[in-house]
Each structure stands twice: as structure tokens, then as C-alpha cells.
Design an enzyme around this catalytic site. Structure first.
Site, PDB file in Angstrom:
ATOM      1  N   GLY A 164      44.766  -2.011 -31.789  1.00 38.97           N
ATOM      2  CA  GLY A 164      44.171  -1.596 -30.527  1.00 38.97           C
ATOM      3  C   GLY A 164      44.938  -0.528 -29.774  1.00 38.97           C
ATOM      4  N   ARG A 210      27.232   7.971 -31.747  1.00 35.66           N
ATOM      5  CA  ARG A 210      27.551   8.640 -33.010  1.00 35.66           C
ATOM      6  C   ARG A 210      26.422   8.445 -34.014  1.00 35.66           C
ATOM      7  NH1 ARG A 210      33.319   7.745 -32.743  1.00 35.66           N
ATOM      8  NH2 ARG A 210      33.736   7.108 -30.607  1.00 35.66           N
ATOM      9  N   ASP A 227      30.914   7.877 -38.533  1.00 32.24           N
ATOM     10  CA  ASP A 227      31.233   7.285 -37.234  1.00 32.24           C
ATOM     11  C   ASP A 227      32.031   8.244 -36.352  1.00 32.24           C
ATOM     12  OD1 ASP A 227      33.197   6.516 -39.355  1.00 32.24           O
ATOM     13  OD2 ASP A 227      34.361   5.854 -37.633  1.00 32.24           O
TER      14      ASP A 227
END
Length: 490
Positions: A127, A184, A256
Site C-alpha cells: 500500500g 481506465r 489498467d
């Protein structure tokens, strides 16, 4: 223009109004002892934020993930995608937190923290984003904007001493980035792969109504969706022409990472070419060269076919979808020729100019000539100083013969040399974000010094203008730069 304080911004949060299956609401995980390394007053003006607010404790708390944006709705979006040509399944914002959408003088902009902690879509990640890659993204987005290339923007860069493990121990950072939308190609692939036509339709309606309302005027059954695909294809074709014309390699053109708005999105292992090679690969992780410079336009089309396939759930007529995408190559070629013709000083592209360009690129390839400086030197040659241009080539006789062909072509064009040269300087940048320049800024930032970031931003906002005292930023890379490499590690 009236500028606002942070708690007086006008928020919309349109993406958060979609069904909650499109995202997960969550709180960011703040950095420990955060410090504002740099803030972008130019980007702040787009959302109507007083630049003085960027240096307040309240802004630092938002930009470091300590508290939400006032009036915002923090979330992480889900999407899927193909990575290096292979279906990767569900992906999503693994370390990005969308704070909200702000309406300002520069339109509507989503604000997103990149590196703000774990989300349900983090998979094997932690993260976090490291300082190294965060500085690169911060600089690159503004450099591309300076070049006139569609891109996400960067508002702020916050750093911390929190450790992050990559190949070695690094420190954490968060970039506050801005975009009209972070939707996207993979956002559509996600619902298509689940055969969820209802949510696919919701997403298409959202994108059309929000960003492409003209598509509603299209005739015929499913005309709005076909028009959407055509708009995205056109924007993508123009974006690829932009990238190619400045020697930019994205490095990881997964579906993506492809913006539905035709923006440059997700700056990872990107690079502006120094020594020109047709098959230049900027990403050390791309062992097969899938995303090499000369493959980017065709990869973009491959990605568009994945988007078109996703829309098949809304448009049963596959031939109609293929017909739209069949227009891409012409769109790209026309856009690329227009840009490269301008770089060569040509008013109008003619069919014979294809050989002229190809021969120049081959000469540059064989000599490993610097992409940016070789094209920039053409204007000097037009002004009568051909030697700087010729000096970039090993075979100077061949380069001289090529220049004679271009000069003959110019003679048929009718413009005065001074006018032509001035126009060429407006499309051939002198300053680009070379890897070694980014590396120097990173090394300074690691010592808490943002002066090199500030210096680079000033230069890269005016990349076409000769700037006194900046000779080192327009020079060939130093020898040590040859050892630099970038990868997907960030």
C-alpha cells in the site's frame, strides 16, 4: 479569480455516487511524521485552492492521509486488466485513495493520494509508494503538461521516514495527483469479465454523461457506445503520436494503466530516450520488450481491442466495434505525421516525407544519436548552422546527404528560414525529464532538499524556451547516467 481555503472548495464526488460495487470506502493510512517536500501552486489554481493553503497544517494532514478532504468521500476503485498481455483478473487501487472531486476554475478534478496505505485491492503489495518513484511521478506529470501532452497532474509531494522494503530499504512518500477521472480501460474489463451487463452499462453511462456527452447524439442502436469507443480510440491515437514525437516511453502499458480520457496515466518505469534506439525499452522488468518505443502505438491498439471486447456486452454487433477500431491506424498515422512534420519544419506532410523521416530515424538509430537534441538542432541547421546537427551522427556524410534532402524539401515550402526555425523550436523541446535529472532530484530529496525539484519544474514548464543558466539541463547525459535503470518496483 477567487481562491478558496481547503475547507471551502466546491466538491462533487460523482464517482462516489456510483453503486458501491465500483469501489470500497475506507480511510487512508497516514504516514508517520509527514513533511511537505513540494507543492504545486499551478495545479492548486486549477481547483481554486489558494496556494498559501498548500503550506498549512490542514493541507499537510489531508495530503499525508491523516484526515479526509473536507466534503470528500475517500475510496479505492476496483478494476481488472491485462498486464504484459496476460489477463491478470481483478486489480484495483492497491495503494491509491480517491479523496473526492473538486470543481474549480480549471474544471472538475479528482484528487487521489498515491501511497496512502493498504486497500482491499492491494494483493501482495504494502500500500505504500517510495520516495524515489514518487519524485519521478511528481516531476513527470508536470513535465508532460509542459510539453502539451495530456496527462494527470501532481498537486503535492509528502515524505516520511517510514521504512518501505523494495530491493533495498527505502522511505515512504505520497503524491497527491489530480485527474478529471481515473477510470481506465480495465474498469470496463472488470465488469465485462464478470458478464455483468448492468454495471457495465452504468459505467458506460457515467463516462459518456460526464466526459463525452456528444456521444448521446450518435445515430443508430448502440450508437452512444460506439461513439464512446471512437472518441477513446481517437484520443489514444493522438496520445501515442504525442509520446512518439518526444521520445517518451511509458514502460508499462497494461490495460489498467490506460486512461479512458486519453491521458498519460500511472508514471512508473517511464523514460525519455537519450540515445535513440527504435526498440528502446525503458523498463528493466520488460524482458521481452513488449512496451518498447516502436511498439507503443500497436500496443495501444491491442489495448483498445480489449476495451472494445469489453463493450461487446453492450454492443452485440462485434463487426461494428471492429469497424470503429479499424480507424485507429489512420488516426495515429495522421497525427504522428503532423507532429513529426512540424518537427522537421514542414507545413504540410506529403507522401514522400515518410521516407525522409524513416531515413532520419535509421541514421539516428545507427549513431545512437540523442533524440531530443538531434531534433532540436534542426532549427539551428535551418538558421545556417548545420554542424551541431551533423555532430550527432557517426556517418556525417550520410547525415549531410539527408540534410540536403530536407533543405530541398524546405525550398518547396515557401516559408522564410527564420519563421520556419522559430516554429521548429516550438515543437522540439530543449528540456525533457531525463533519467539522470530525475535521479539528481531524488538524491537531493532523500536529504530533505527540494531545490532540485523546484528547479526542474521551472524548466520543464517551459521546455521549448531557451533558459539562461540551464545549459547543464540541455546537455547530453553524463557517463554515470548509463548505469541508471528503472523497473516496476515503486
Amino acid at each position: 479569480m477567487m481562491l478558496s481555503k481547503l475547507d471551502a472548495l466546491t466538491l462533487d464526488n460523482s464517482f462516489a455516487a456510483l453503486p458501491d460495487t465500483f469501489y470500497t470506502r475506507l480511510a487512508a493510512q497516514p504516514l508517520g511524521r509527514p513533511r511537505l517536500l513540494h507543492a504545486n501552486a499551478e495545479a492548486a489554481a486549477l481547483i481554486g485552492l489558494d496556494p498559501a493553503e498548500l503550506h498549512t497544517q490542514a493541507f499537510l494532514e489531508v495530503a499525508s492521509g491523516q484526515r479526509p478532504l473536507p466534503g470528500g468521500d475517500t475510496l479505492a476503485a476496483v478494476y481488472s486488466g491485462h498486464q504484459f498481455g496476460v489477463w491478470a483478473g481483478q486489480l484495483g487501487d492497491g495503494r491509491a485513495h480517491l479523496l473526492g472531486e473538486v470543481r474549480g476554475p480549471g474544471g472538475s478534478w479528482e484528487l487521489q493520494l498515491k501511497g496512502a496505505g493498504l486497500t482491499p485491492y492491494s494483493r501482495m503489495g504494502d500500500g505504500r509508494a517510495v520516495l524515489r518513484s514518487s519524485v519521478r511521478e511528481y516531476l513527470a506529470s508536470e513535465a508532460m503538461h509542459g510539453l502539451g501532452i495530456p496527462t494527470t497532474r501532481a498537486l503535492a509531494l509528502v515524505v516520511s521516514d517510514d521504512p518501505v522494503m523494495r530491493e533495498t530499504r527505502e522511505t515512504a512518500a505520497i503524491v497527491t495527483r489530480m485527474s478529471p477521472s481515473f477510470v481506465r480501460f480495465g474498469s470496463f474489463e472488470h465488469w465485462s469479465s464478470r458478464r455483468d451487463g448492468e454495471r457495465l452499462r452504468i459505467l458506460a453511462d457515467y463516462v459518456i454523461d460526464r466526459f463525452y456527452p456528444q456521444c448521446r447524439e450518435a445515430n443508430g442502436e448502440h450508437g452512444d457506445v460506439l461513439a464512446l469507443l471512437r472518441e477513446v480510440s481517437q484520443r489514444t491515437a493522438h496520445l501515442m503520436a504525442d509520446w512518439q514525437s518526444v521520445g517518451f516511453c511509458h514502460g508499462v502499458m497494461n490495460t489498467d494503466n490506460m486512461s479512458i480520457l486519453g491521458l498519460t496515466l500511472d508514471y512508473g518505469p517511464f523514460g525519455f530516450m537519450d540515445a535513440f534506439q527504435l526498440g528502446h525499452v525503458c523498463n528493466h522488468s520488460d524482458s521481452e520488450g513488449r512496451y518498447a518505443w516502436n511498439r507503443q502505438p500497436s500496443v495501444a491498439l491491442w489495448n483498445l481491442y480489449r476495451l472494445g471486447g469489453s463493450l461487446h456486452g453492450l454492443v452485440p454487433d462485434a463487426d461494428a466495434l471492429r469497424g470503429v477500431l479499424a480507424e485507429y491506424e489512420t488516426l495515429f498515422t495522421q497525427a504522428f505525421h503532423a507532429r513529426m512534420g512540424a518537427k522537421l519544419g514542414l507545413s504540410v506532410w506529403q507522401s514522400d516525407d515518410e521516407a525522409l523521416l524513416d531515413d532520419l530515424l535509421r541514421l539516428m538509430h545507427d549513431s545512437r544519436a540523442d533524440f531530443t537534441l538531434t531534433f532540436r538542432a534542426l532549427a539551428q541547421a535551418v538558421r545556417g548552422q548545420t554542424q551541431p546537427f551533423l555532430d550527432y551522427f557517426i556517418d556525417r556524410e550520410a547525415a549531410q546527404a539527408w540534410w540536403s534532402r530536407l533543405a530541398a524539401r524546405h525550398a518547396c515550402d515557401g516559408r522564410a528560414a527564420a519563421v520556419r526555425a522559430e516554429g521548429m523550436d516550438r515543437v522540439n523541446p530543449l528540456y525533457v525529464l531525463r533519467n539522470h535529472l530525475a535521479e539528481q532530484a531524488i538524491r537531493a530529496a532523500q536529504q530533505g532538499d527540494a531545490s532540485e525539484i523546484d528547479r526542474l519544474l521551472g524548466l520543464l514548464r517551459r521546455p521549448y524556451d531557451l533558459q539562461p543558466g540551464a545549459e547543464a539541463y540541455a546537455a547530453l547525459p553524463p557517463d554515470w547516467a548509463a548505469g541508471l535503470s528503472v523497473s516496476c518496483s515503486s
